[in-house]
Design a protein around this motif. Structure first.
Motif, mmCIF file in Angstrom:
data_model
loop_
_atom_site.group_PDB
_atom_site.id
_atom_site.type_symbol
_atom_site.label_atom_id
_atom_site.label_comp_id
_atom_site.label_asym_id
_atom_site.label_seq_id
_atom_site.Cartn_x
_atom_site.Cartn_y
_atom_site.Cartn_z
ATOM 1 N N MET A 288 30.456 -20.013 51.742
ATOM 2 C CA MET A 288 30.138 -20.199 50.556
ATOM 3 C C MET A 288 30.042 -21.618 50.156
ATOM 4 S SD MET A 288 31.195 -16.891 48.242
ATOM 5 C CE MET A 288 32.946 -17.312 48.350
ATOM 6 N N ALA A 289 30.501 -22.718 50.870
ATOM 7 C CA ALA A 289 30.525 -24.158 50.747
ATOM 8 C C ALA A 289 29.536 -24.735 51.662
ATOM 9 C CB ALA A 289 31.855 -24.751 50.798
ATOM 10 N N VAL A 290 29.290 -24.090 52.652
ATOM 11 C CA VAL A 290 28.361 -24.959 53.562
ATOM 12 C C VAL A 290 26.811 -24.579 53.298
ATOM 13 C CG1 VAL A 290 27.777 -24.799 56.233
ATOM 14 C CG2 VAL A 290 30.150 -24.565 55.535
ATOM 15 N N ALA A 291 26.338 -25.755 53.475
ATOM 16 C CA ALA A 291 24.598 -25.634 52.939
ATOM 17 C C ALA A 291 24.000 -25.228 54.414
ATOM 18 C CB ALA A 291 24.186 -27.237 52.931
ATOM 19 N N ASP A 292 22.553 -24.672 53.936
ATOM 20 C CA ASP A 292 21.577 -24.247 54.817
ATOM 21 C C ASP A 292 21.500 -25.305 55.810
ATOM 22 O OD1 ASP A 292 21.712 -21.859 53.447
ATOM 23 O OD2 ASP A 292 19.687 -22.179 52.877
ATOM 24 N N GLY A 293 21.548 -25.107 57.045
ATOM 25 C CA GLY A 293 21.207 -26.249 58.200
ATOM 26 C C GLY A 293 22.379 -27.064 58.517
ATOM 27 N N ALA A 294 23.661 -26.738 57.719
ATOM 28 C CA ALA A 294 24.687 -27.522 58.061
ATOM 29 C C ALA A 294 25.289 -27.439 59.356
ATOM 30 C CB ALA A 294 25.703 -27.044 56.915
ATOM 31 N N GLU A 295 26.269 -28.140 59.991
ATOM 32 C CA GLU A 295 27.011 -27.735 61.030
ATOM 33 C C GLU A 295 28.655 -27.602 60.758
ATOM 34 O OE1 GLU A 295 27.375 -29.877 65.547
ATOM 35 O OE2 GLU A 295 27.181 -31.346 63.625
ATOM 36 N N LEU A 296 28.890 -26.533 61.492
ATOM 37 C CA LEU A 296 30.506 -26.398 61.173
ATOM 38 C C LEU A 296 30.930 -26.418 62.598
ATOM 39 C CD1 LEU A 296 33.007 -25.047 59.694
ATOM 40 C CD2 LEU A 296 31.885 -22.618 60.304
ATOM 41 N N ILE A 297 32.105 -27.319 62.733
ATOM 42 C CA ILE A 297 32.476 -27.598 64.007
ATOM 43 C C ILE A 297 33.906 -27.220 63.807
ATOM 44 C CG2 ILE A 297 33.443 -29.301 65.617
ATOM 45 C CD1 ILE A 297 31.155 -31.085 64.388
ATOM 46 N N VAL A 298 34.381 -26.395 64.890
ATOM 47 C CA VAL A 298 35.842 -25.665 64.966
ATOM 48 C C VAL A 298 36.444 -26.020 65.902
ATOM 49 C CG1 VAL A 298 36.800 -23.208 64.683
ATOM 50 C CG2 VAL A 298 34.608 -23.265 63.768
ATOM 51 N N LEU A 299 37.492 -26.894 65.733
ATOM 52 C CA LEU A 299 38.539 -27.453 66.847
ATOM 53 C C LEU A 299 39.702 -26.169 66.874
ATOM 54 C CD1 LEU A 299 38.915 -30.945 65.081
ATOM 55 C CD2 LEU A 299 37.241 -30.083 66.824
ATOM 56 N N ALA A 300 39.485 -25.578 68.219
ATOM 57 C CA ALA A 300 40.158 -24.589 68.297
ATOM 58 C C ALA A 300 41.190 -24.414 69.689
ATOM 59 C CB ALA A 300 39.232 -23.326 68.519
ATOM 60 N N PRO A 301 42.092 -25.503 69.675
ATOM 61 C CA PRO A 301 42.797 -25.954 71.276
ATOM 62 C C PRO A 301 43.362 -24.440 71.496
ATOM 63 C CG PRO A 301 43.932 -26.739 69.057
ATOM 64 C CD PRO A 301 42.535 -26.318 68.837
ATOM 65 N N GLY A 302 43.922 -23.528 70.697
ATOM 66 C CA GLY A 302 44.729 -22.286 71.046
ATOM 67 C C GLY A 302 43.957 -21.212 71.501
ATOM 68 N N VAL A 303 42.813 -21.321 71.110
ATOM 69 C CA VAL A 303 41.843 -19.954 71.377
ATOM 70 C C VAL A 303 41.495 -19.654 72.937
ATOM 71 C CG1 VAL A 303 39.602 -19.154 71.091
ATOM 72 C CG2 VAL A 303 40.786 -20.257 68.939
ATOM 73 N N ARG A 304 41.865 -18.502 73.403
ATOM 74 C CA ARG A 304 41.638 -18.305 74.611
ATOM 75 C C ARG A 304 40.925 -16.828 74.763
ATOM 76 N NH1 ARG A 304 45.899 -19.002 77.517
ATOM 77 N NH2 ARG A 304 46.710 -20.590 76.246
ATOM 78 N N SER A 305 40.543 -16.079 73.603
ATOM 79 C CA SER A 305 39.992 -14.855 73.753
ATOM 80 C C SER A 305 39.136 -14.685 72.332
ATOM 81 C CB SER A 305 40.839 -13.708 74.022
ATOM 82 O OG SER A 305 41.542 -13.550 72.682
ATOM 83 N N PHE A 306 38.418 -13.618 72.498
ATOM 84 C CA PHE A 306 37.757 -13.346 71.306
ATOM 85 C C PHE A 306 38.374 -12.294 70.439
ATOM 86 C CE2 PHE A 306 34.410 -14.952 74.083
ATOM 87 C CZ PHE A 306 33.835 -15.978 73.400
ATOM 88 N N GLY A 307 38.962 -11.142 70.916
ATOM 89 C CA GLY A 307 39.493 -10.111 70.330
ATOM 90 C C GLY A 307 41.072 -10.109 70.678
ATOM 91 N N GLU A 308 41.796 -9.739 69.728
ATOM 92 C CA GLU A 308 43.101 -9.539 69.945
ATOM 93 C C GLU A 308 43.529 -8.275 70.835
ATOM 94 O OE1 GLU A 308 46.100 -11.290 67.859
ATOM 95 O OE2 GLU A 308 44.705 -12.595 68.697
ATOM 96 N N ASP A 309 42.645 -7.341 70.908
ATOM 97 C CA ASP A 309 42.853 -6.071 71.684
ATOM 98 C C ASP A 309 41.623 -6.268 72.748
ATOM 99 O OD1 ASP A 309 43.394 -2.810 71.252
ATOM 100 O OD2 ASP A 309 41.027 -3.357 71.914
ATOM 101 N N PRO A 310 41.940 -5.774 74.178
ATOM 102 C CA PRO A 310 41.148 -5.996 75.125
ATOM 103 C C PRO A 310 39.762 -5.043 75.075
ATOM 104 C CG PRO A 310 43.514 -5.772 75.987
ATOM 105 C CD PRO A 310 43.438 -5.489 74.458
#
Length: 426
Positions: A288-310
């Motif tokens: 709700m804060a990001v403009a149309d056409g904006a860029e959101l960059i997510v720094l995620a050094p620990g992310v190794r999967s999409f779901g918590e459940d297989p």
């Protein structure tokens, strides 16, 4: 019904008083001999729930018989995570909530009520499910501990969600999440009263009243020098403590901006965020804060999967974050996704609906995996050199002539710009 503690304000920091305030409240409850504590897991490590659980253990001693982290669909906590969050509490007190197998259904919210709350979009009953330990453990006190903060599914986190979703079952979790997604996340976030909460309140009023539950709720804020402060502590056995906490959280955790963000960088602490299931707060809480056409960059050094459940991880990989129309169509035409509506809700929540780009910079996922799920891929090493989270401050930073809005932990708040919020209220 009673309110045992209601302390704090937007400038308060109760961290030094937490143990005494909790002990004073517990003393008002009288003698209790079989105590169960239901705190959040490590994804809410900043909530001070670990400290409060430890204080409860120190107060009750051997009368505290078990700790049941409200995992919902999250993976079980590892021993080192338990130690980091809860300290010296004996690990043999901890129980694991298995959301597919460990639950009892106490009753149903009728389909007619869901139909009404969803504005005619959904027509199914909602089962009130909780972990069997809660109903069959013979406890004379259940301490439900957690943080009230804006939330993408329930509007404001905690209160009876901690029991009915945090220790809920497959159908209750799936159907509540899907209701929130179909109704509209941006219509819900930051609101204590909404369709999903109404369903949980309906169930709690009819199926949980026999349980000796007391809620211990914190509100956590950020100080000017980037420390975390306990702004409020609310303890009670009914909705009043939740509503007081929610009112304070809205003042503390909802940041309103004068204009939309054109580039946002969000950092995900690797000790807290290991999956996009958890890490997509970077998207939920900023949208709700990001403009149309904006860029959101997510720094995620620990992310190794999409779901918590297989099983859910496989569904996210298969269908990806493609937006609401594509997800609803996939639910209508694919039995596997229709059978896991919580995953479908997550796919809706994690999409920008084409409004802005999302560049995920993970520590342990490949470009092919990230792009296959519908995100843009960013090289983590390169992005950390450009946007060093140790050097950036919360809010706007000037980097190479560009204004970049930095958020060090998306789980602690909700962001929106004025015109968007006015549009939401219309």
């Amino acid at each position: 019904m009673s309110l045992y503690c209601a302390n704090g304000g937007v400038e308060s920091d109760l961290v030094a008083q937490l143990q005494d305030l909790l002990a004073e409240s517990l003393a008002k409850l009288g003698n209790r001999n079989r105590v169960l504590v239901v705190p959040p897991d490590h994804s809410r490590v900043h909530s001070r729930s670990g400290d409060l659980t430890r204080y409860a253990w120190q107060y009750y001693g051997e009368r505290l018989r078990a700790v049941l982290p409200a995992l919902g669909t999250h993976a079980a906590m590892q021993p080192q995570q338990i130690t980091r969050m809860f300290g010296e509490i004996p690990q043999d007190l901890f129980r694991v909530h298995h959301w597919r197998t460990d639950v009892e259904t106490l009753g149903e919210v009728p389909a007619e009520f869901i139909l009404e709350q969803s504005e005619g979009k959904l027509n199914y009953a909602w089962p009130a499910q909780v972990n069997r330990l809660i109903t069959q453990g013979g406890f004379d006190l259940i301490l439900s501990i957690g943080q009230v903060v804006p939330h993408e599914v329930i509007g404001m986190a905690n209160y009876n969600k901690n029991i009915l979703v945090g220790t809920g079952g497959r159908d209750s979790i799936n159907r509540s999440h899907y209701l929130g997604a179909v109704y509209g996340m941006e219509r819900i976030m930051g609101r204590a009263e909404n369709p999903v909460r109404n369903v949980l309140n309906y169930a709690a009023d009819r199926f949980l009243r026999h349980l000796p539950t007391v809620y211990v709720l914190t509100v956590i804020g950020r100080t000017a020098d980037e420390r975390l402060a306990v702004r409020g502590l609310f303890i009670g056995d009914d909705a009043e403590c939740f509503h007081r906490a929610a009112a304070l959280s809205l003042k503390v955790n909802f940041e309103t901006l004068d204009s939309p963000i054109h580039k946002a960088v969000v950092y995900l602490d690797p000790q807290e965020f290991h999956s996009t299931w958890l890490g997509n707060k970077a998207i939920y809480r900023t949208r709700m804060a990001v403009a149309d056409g904006a860029e959101l960059i997510v720094l995620a050094p620990g992310v190794r999967s999409f779901g918590e459940d297989p099983a859910i991880d496989a569904l996210i990989r298969k269908y990806g974050y493609r937006g609401t129309p594509a997800t609803l169509e996939a639910v209508n035409t694919n039995a596997d996704l229709a059978g896991e509506l919580g995953a479908a809700a997550h796919l809706i929540h994690g999409s920008s609906e084409g409004r802005f780009t999302i560049k995920l910079c993970p520590g342990h996922l490949s470009r092919e995996e990230v792009e296959g799920a519908g995100f843009e891929y960013g090289d983590l090493k390169t992005m950390l050199e450009r946007y060093n989270p140790q050097e950036l401050r919360h809010g706007y930073n000037r980097i190479d002539g560009e204004d970049v809005f930095f958020i060090p932990n998306p789980g602690l708040g909700l962001w929106g710009y004025r015109d968007k919020l006015l549009e939401r209220s219309a």
